[in-house]
Design a protein around this motif. Sequence first.
Motif, mmCIF file in Angstrom:
data_model
loop_
_atom_site.group_PDB
_atom_site.id
_atom_site.type_symbol
_atom_site.label_atom_id
_atom_site.label_comp_id
_atom_site.label_asym_id
_atom_site.label_seq_id
_atom_site.Cartn_x
_atom_site.Cartn_y
_atom_site.Cartn_z
ATOM 1 N N GLY A 1 -13.269 -0.282 -5.612
ATOM 2 C CA GLY A 1 -11.847 0.016 -5.836
ATOM 3 C C GLY A 1 -11.322 -0.718 -7.061
ATOM 4 N N PHE B 1 -12.849 0.796 -10.239
ATOM 5 C CA PHE B 1 -12.232 2.108 -10.480
ATOM 6 C C PHE B 1 -10.851 1.930 -11.118
ATOM 7 C CE2 PHE B 1 -9.164 5.082 -8.350
ATOM 8 C CZ PHE B 1 -9.508 6.265 -9.002
ATOM 9 N N ALA B 2 -10.088 0.955 -10.600
ATOM 10 C CA ALA B 2 -8.736 0.725 -11.135
ATOM 11 C C ALA B 2 -8.776 0.056 -12.503
ATOM 12 C CB ALA B 2 -7.925 -0.120 -10.150
ATOM 13 N N GLY B 3 -9.917 -0.549 -12.871
ATOM 14 C CA GLY B 3 -10.057 -1.075 -14.228
ATOM 15 C C GLY B 3 -10.182 -2.577 -14.345
ATOM 16 N N GLY C 1 -9.091 -2.808 -3.061
ATOM 17 C CA GLY C 1 -9.527 -3.156 -4.411
ATOM 18 C C GLY C 1 -8.616 -2.538 -5.469
ATOM 19 N N ILE C 2 -8.247 -1.285 -5.250
ATOM 20 C CA ILE C 2 -7.371 -0.596 -6.210
ATOM 21 C C ILE C 2 -6.009 -1.305 -6.274
ATOM 22 C CG2 ILE C 2 -6.114 1.554 -6.683
ATOM 23 C CD1 ILE C 2 -8.506 3.034 -5.305
ATOM 24 N N VAL D 1 -5.171 -5.458 -14.114
ATOM 25 C CA VAL D 1 -5.704 -4.538 -15.138
ATOM 26 C C VAL D 1 -4.900 -4.577 -16.429
ATOM 27 C CG1 VAL D 1 -6.750 -2.948 -13.485
ATOM 28 C CG2 VAL D 1 -4.406 -2.554 -14.233
ATOM 29 N N VAL E 1 -11.732 0.200 -0.320
ATOM 30 C CA VAL E 1 -11.612 0.772 -1.670
ATOM 31 C C VAL E 1 -10.147 0.711 -2.115
ATOM 32 C CG1 VAL E 1 -11.789 2.893 -3.044
ATOM 33 C CG2 VAL E 1 -13.654 2.254 -1.495
#
Lengths: 285, 574
Positions: free
Chosen positions: B263, B266-268, A76-77, A268, A73
């Motif tokens: 992940g 969630f972060a976009g 991914g972030i 992002v 997780v």
Amino acid sequence: MTELKDLNTKEIPTWCPGCGDFMILASIKKAVADMNLNPSEVVVVSGIGCSAGLPHWIETYGFHSIHGRAIPVATGIKLANHGLTVIVVSGDGDGYGIGLNHLIHAMRRNLDITFIGHNNQIYGLTLGQTSPTSTQGAKTVSTPHGSIETPINPLSLGLASGATFVARGYAGNTTQLTDLIVKGTKHRGFALIDVFQPCVTWNKINTFDFFKQRVYDLNSEKFNTSDLNAAFSRCQELGERIPTGLFYQTETDTYSDDLPQLKEKPLVKQNITNVDIKSVLNKYK
Amino acid sequence: MILMKDFVNWKIGGEAGYGILSVGVMFGKFCTRNGLFAFNSSEFPSLVRGGHNTVQLIVKKTPALSQYFEVNLLVALNAETIEKHLNELSSDAAIIFDGKEIDIKKYKTKKSHVLIDIPLTEIAVRHGKKIMRNTVSLGASIALLGLEFDKLEQLIKEAFAGKKDALIPINIAAAKEGFNFIKNRNIKFNYQLKEQKQKNHIFINANDAFSLGAVKSGLKFVAEYPMTPSSSILSFMAAHELQYDIVVKQTEDEIAAMNMIIGGGFAGARSLTATSGGGFSLMVEALGLAGMTETPAVVVESQRPGPSTGLPTMTEQGDLMFALNASQGEFPRMIIAPGDVTEAFEAGLNSFNFAEKYQLLVLVLLDKYISEGNTTVKEFDYSKFKINRGKLLTKAPKNYLRYAFTSDGISPRVLPGTLGTVYKANGDEHNEKGVSDESEENRIKMMNKRMKKLDVLKKELPEPKLYGDKNAKISLIAWGSTKGIILEAINELQKQKIKVNFLHYNYVFPLKEKKLLELIKKSKKVLLVENNMTSQFGKLIAQETGILFKNKLLKYTGRQFYPHEIVNAVRKLK
């Protein structure tokens, strides 16, 4: 300025009184404040276990995921937005047991993530079973006749897996632990910080007293933290004297450094309107 | 009088490593550039070298929507091809083979078969390597079908341009010799194709079509572990990662892949993973995490027959019930099952909008047949496509609550990194702030909030499409990849003066019922068609509507239906 009190939450930790996790939480908060990180640019990611409640008690973004999966997780972030500071809090069951595969690969990838392993050598939340780091012979509810297995040594595992920052803290020494978390977070690359965190409820062997008599600061002597072999050798020292501190650090490209896709800005922040697929579509003509 | 036919069902067979798959795609592209319609399907064992492999290509003047059983032109690169597929040949079929390697007298060919003995190996080796038999036989095939050589020359140039330039002249020469071999002999063959007016068509499979749609819709992050038949999504994305600034991560396992895209979501970043049933099994726990944290996530599951490793290179619609129910507890999810490559493109285009708008898990069910079946179609139209990120805020309102209760169940979302607020994504039951909350009152509200999104989504979805005669008394019902086969069957039935209509579900869940109920009321006979053993879609319909199907056509051999199987089943209904 980020102050310690900015990181306090309304919610109160549910750990057992005297649990080593309180000291780890305090050290993380102190480190975030000392580094003056904006709480809105920090994400603390956890899996399942006693350690996993931690994101709820620090006023940053948080992701409380599932057992063993905090690292993917967090990966991914970090890949989606490498501008964020990503801290993984895990445990010896979560990180060194069910999620070990991810840990090894995250270390060899050298993602810029800080991993804090709450290592109490026992399964606490599930009421006292053996863990991958339980000492040989440890009697637990799942090994009433003594654990047969050789425990995992998280530090030598980290060194073997290509981690670029390998350290060991002790929950009973928050000054040193805070310093290690600051150094690990500032380190460009994967920081493995294993933390001896006595479980006051289930582990009657590896107690605060046990560690108090044994731990010493490796970095108080002349120790070369760029010597991989020396680090390997010293992290095997788990007898009457147990070294803590920074064992090994080396600088190399992070995973994100080597992705040209991230050169200009994080994923992002990239514009996703008007993607032109014409040229690829034409290949099918 | 001999009836000339303006279509052909071409099949090539040989061992893996003979270049059969690539020549099949090249032939399909060749036909597409000739203004014709092609559809290819392949059958091969789970091997890199050896085994028996075939590629089939149906070519027509009108849209080719499915595979066909009866073969009209068979290219045999080994004897096994003749042994195994002789029974599939039409009485006027031709066989291209190398008489030095295959003793054709050993096989019970018919007198009416056209036997064409070409020294494939000798020609290939003389120009380069034995593998080039594939190009020689392709040259021969197009000559036999009456098509011109020039477009093939261009395709060979494109196929090897760049890295393998040296292979261009020798492959062209080899293909040309195969072509001339036929032209220099006066061979009568009933199947003759003609170049049609160019129509701006493409030749593409569902994996690539989905991938292209996903790229267009702003995909930024892919985490995937390779698994047949989904792996080409990973390689497509990797090949284009720098062109489109997409981060493509091959993970240590599917558990990592699924959690990574959570992940990423969630972060976009618009995030995707793709797998098949085995890998999907590993993702199951994390599906619920996406559901509970209301994180947008898109998962492609290209089905292959299980259980376990099953038939790893074959096809089945066997995972619908699994996809519907995977992971503990109850949470909303959406399931799309594209019926053809155009619908696969649209799924790629729209899945991320659905996932972000409703902050939920979108599962796209493909299968090997459609994932790898290249089809000639009109170039995709995406002129009306708009990115819709739902209630995504760039600034946090005062007293922001990530999981705020709203009338449609969808809460405004800010991304981590947004200043002035923080929140927790939490796999534990939580309150509006994301903080763990085990009270009964909160539990009911949160469950209702999450499930409410499904009702709202259902209203937005289109009803399934009805094909064929609206007033027909016989109705077929199916989902996903059987679409083209049934449409071909309807055409055939029409020729036989049997009126049939067909309701196809592309959006499988949440299930739209209105059109289905109307149809079932009107029709005298209803046949449910599924490529599985236990009629999983039938179970879904029963679960949602109470309707039970009396007539079911189910196939679970690991192979997809042929149109004639549908035709026969419908005729038996009478």
